[in-house]
Motif scaffolding. Structure first.
Motif, short mmCIF file in Angstrom:
data_model
loop_
_atom_site.label_atom_id
_atom_site.label_comp_id
_atom_site.label_asym_id
_atom_site.label_seq_id
_atom_site.Cartn_x
_atom_site.Cartn_y
_atom_site.Cartn_z
N GLN A 124 29.21 38.39 25.55
CA GLN A 124 29.74 37.44 26.82
C GLN A 124 30.83 38.35 27.67
OE1 GLN A 124 28.32 35.38 29.08
NE2 GLN A 124 26.77 34.45 28.08
N GLN A 125 31.50 39.19 26.60
CA GLN A 125 32.63 39.83 27.14
C GLN A 125 32.07 40.83 28.29
OE1 GLN A 125 34.34 41.40 23.69
NE2 GLN A 125 35.82 39.71 23.57
N HIS A 126 30.91 41.08 28.40
CA HIS A 126 30.41 42.06 29.20
C HIS A 126 30.03 41.37 30.62
CE1 HIS A 126 29.07 44.19 25.46
NE2 HIS A 126 29.85 45.18 26.21
N HIS A 127 29.95 39.92 30.61
CA HIS A 127 29.79 39.21 31.72
C HIS A 127 30.20 39.61 33.18
CE1 HIS A 127 30.03 35.96 34.83
NE2 HIS A 127 28.79 35.43 34.58
N ASP A 128 31.51 39.85 33.48
CA ASP A 128 31.93 39.89 34.63
C ASP A 128 31.66 41.37 35.14
OD1 ASP A 128 33.16 37.72 34.39
OD2 ASP A 128 35.21 38.28 34.20
N GLN A 129 31.48 42.36 34.20
CA GLN A 129 31.07 43.71 34.87
C GLN A 129 29.54 43.71 35.08
OE1 GLN A 129 32.23 46.73 31.82
NE2 GLN A 129 34.46 46.02 32.23
N SER A 133 25.47 56.29 21.10
CA SER A 133 26.23 56.89 22.15
C SER A 133 25.97 58.16 22.28
CB SER A 133 27.73 57.10 21.43
OG SER A 133 28.46 55.78 21.15
N GLY A 134 26.08 58.53 23.86
CA GLY A 134 25.76 59.98 24.05
C GLY A 134 26.80 60.65 25.04
N GLN A 135 26.42 61.66 25.73
CA GLN A 135 27.42 62.25 26.68
C GLN A 135 27.83 61.49 27.77
OE1 GLN A 135 26.50 66.20 28.00
NE2 GLN A 135 27.90 66.41 29.63
N TYR A 136 26.72 60.89 28.27
CA TYR A 136 26.94 59.83 29.62
C TYR A 136 26.94 58.46 29.45
CZ TYR A 136 25.08 64.52 31.58
OH TYR A 136 24.98 65.82 31.82
N VAL A 137 26.11 58.05 28.44
CA VAL A 137 25.96 56.53 28.14
C VAL A 137 26.44 56.15 26.85
CG1 VAL A 137 23.68 56.66 27.74
CG2 VAL A 137 24.65 54.68 28.81
N ASP A 138 26.99 54.78 26.74
CA ASP A 138 26.96 54.00 25.51
C ASP A 138 26.15 52.90 25.59
OD1 ASP A 138 28.75 55.86 23.81
OD2 ASP A 138 30.45 54.78 25.03
N LEU A 139 25.49 52.64 24.60
CA LEU A 139 24.60 51.36 24.37
C LEU A 139 25.36 50.52 23.30
CD1 LEU A 139 20.92 52.86 24.75
CD2 LEU A 139 22.51 52.09 26.51
N VAL A 140 26.10 49.40 23.55
CA VAL A 140 26.67 48.53 22.86
C VAL A 140 25.96 47.36 22.68
CG1 VAL A 140 28.99 50.07 23.32
CG2 VAL A 140 28.25 47.71 24.53
N LYS A 169 29.81 56.12 30.60
CA LYS A 169 31.00 56.74 29.88
C LYS A 169 31.83 57.18 31.09
CE LYS A 169 30.77 58.26 25.92
NZ LYS A 169 30.36 58.88 24.56
N ALA A 170 31.68 57.78 32.13
CA ALA A 170 32.65 58.08 33.37
C ALA A 170 33.49 56.91 33.70
CB ALA A 170 31.78 58.79 34.29
N THR A 171 33.06 55.80 33.61
CA THR A 171 33.94 54.65 34.31
C THR A 171 34.46 53.59 33.24
OG1 THR A 171 32.18 53.47 34.86
CG2 THR A 171 32.87 54.71 36.49
N GLN A 172 33.49 53.79 32.11
CA GLN A 172 33.79 52.59 31.03
C GLN A 172 33.33 51.26 31.49
OE1 GLN A 172 34.53 53.24 27.45
NE2 GLN A 172 33.73 55.21 28.44
N GLN A 173 32.39 51.18 32.33
CA GLN A 173 32.10 49.78 33.07
C GLN A 173 30.54 49.79 32.57
OE1 GLN A 173 34.21 47.78 34.84
NE2 GLN A 173 35.64 49.18 34.13
N ALA A 174 30.48 48.31 32.20
CA ALA A 174 28.86 47.95 31.90
C ALA A 174 27.96 48.03 33.26
CB ALA A 174 28.87 46.60 31.48
#
Length: 196
Positions: free
Chosen positions: A20-25, A9-16, A73-78
């Motif tokens: 498959q839950q990330h599929h749609d994004q 985790s950083g200020q701008y981005v999370d690498l998680v 992190k700004a949008t919480q979107q992949a």
């Protein structure tokens, strides 16, 4: 050394850890810029995203890849994917690759910080001797980005692999070694600080 799934985790981005839950994004993100149309790098089309996630997860199970979803992190979107790949546990050394980002976040602090997080984990936690980057000889955008990190060109693997369209790829191999990491870390932190 073992490579277990981890969140960085950083200020701008999370690498998680990728699931498959990330599929749609991710299917939505790859459509931003129609990234699959870039002939010099293999990026899945939206309809291929489930298979690509499965491929990366099977490589994780085999111990040769640790895949991440890139979360803005700004949008919480992949907004993309990245990995540790070609993992050599005996070195130890890893390659950072199979990376792509939605067009809207390219050339933003998100990429710089993602690389800083991956490099920090590789050198400071995993005690890697070196971290490698590989890209198509003709992918000038990627080559410039790798060189901006401070990586040095180790060489070019001629006719290294066949692309989806049948053309042969010359692969540029870059690396950062452990002794270079402190200066590179300072440079990346400076780049991030000047954007704030």
């Amino acid at each position: 050394m073992t490579l277990e799934p981890v969140t960085l985790s950083g200020q701008y981005v999370d690498l998680v850890p990728l699931t498959q839950q990330h599929h749609d994004q991710l299917a939505h993100a790859v459509a931003d810029g129609e990234l699959w149309s870039l002939w010099y790098t293999p990026i899945p089309e939206p309809g291929e995203m489930a298979a690509e996630i499965d491929r990366r997860l099977s490589l994780q199970k085999a111990g040769t890849m640790l895949p991440f979803a890139v979360i803005d992190k700004a949008t919480q979107q992949a907004v993309g994917m990245t990995t540790y790949m070609n993992i050599d546990l005996h070195g130890p050394r890893v390659e950072i690759g199979s990376t792509w980002y939605a067009q809207r976040v390219q050339r933003t602090p998100l990429n710089t910080e993602a690389k800083l997080l991956l490099l920090s984990h590789a050198f400071d936690r995993l005690d890697c001797l070196a971290v490698e980057f590989r890209t198509h000889f003709l992918n000038h955008q990627s080559r410039r980005a790798i060189e901006r990190l401070g990586a040095k060109l180790d060489g070019i693997l001629r006719q290294h692999m066949r692309m989806r369209d049948g053309t042969l790829r010359d692969t540029c191999v870059y690396s950062i070694i452990a002794s270079e990491w402190p200066a590179i870390r300072s440079g990346l932190n400076w780049q991030l600080a000047k954007r704030r």
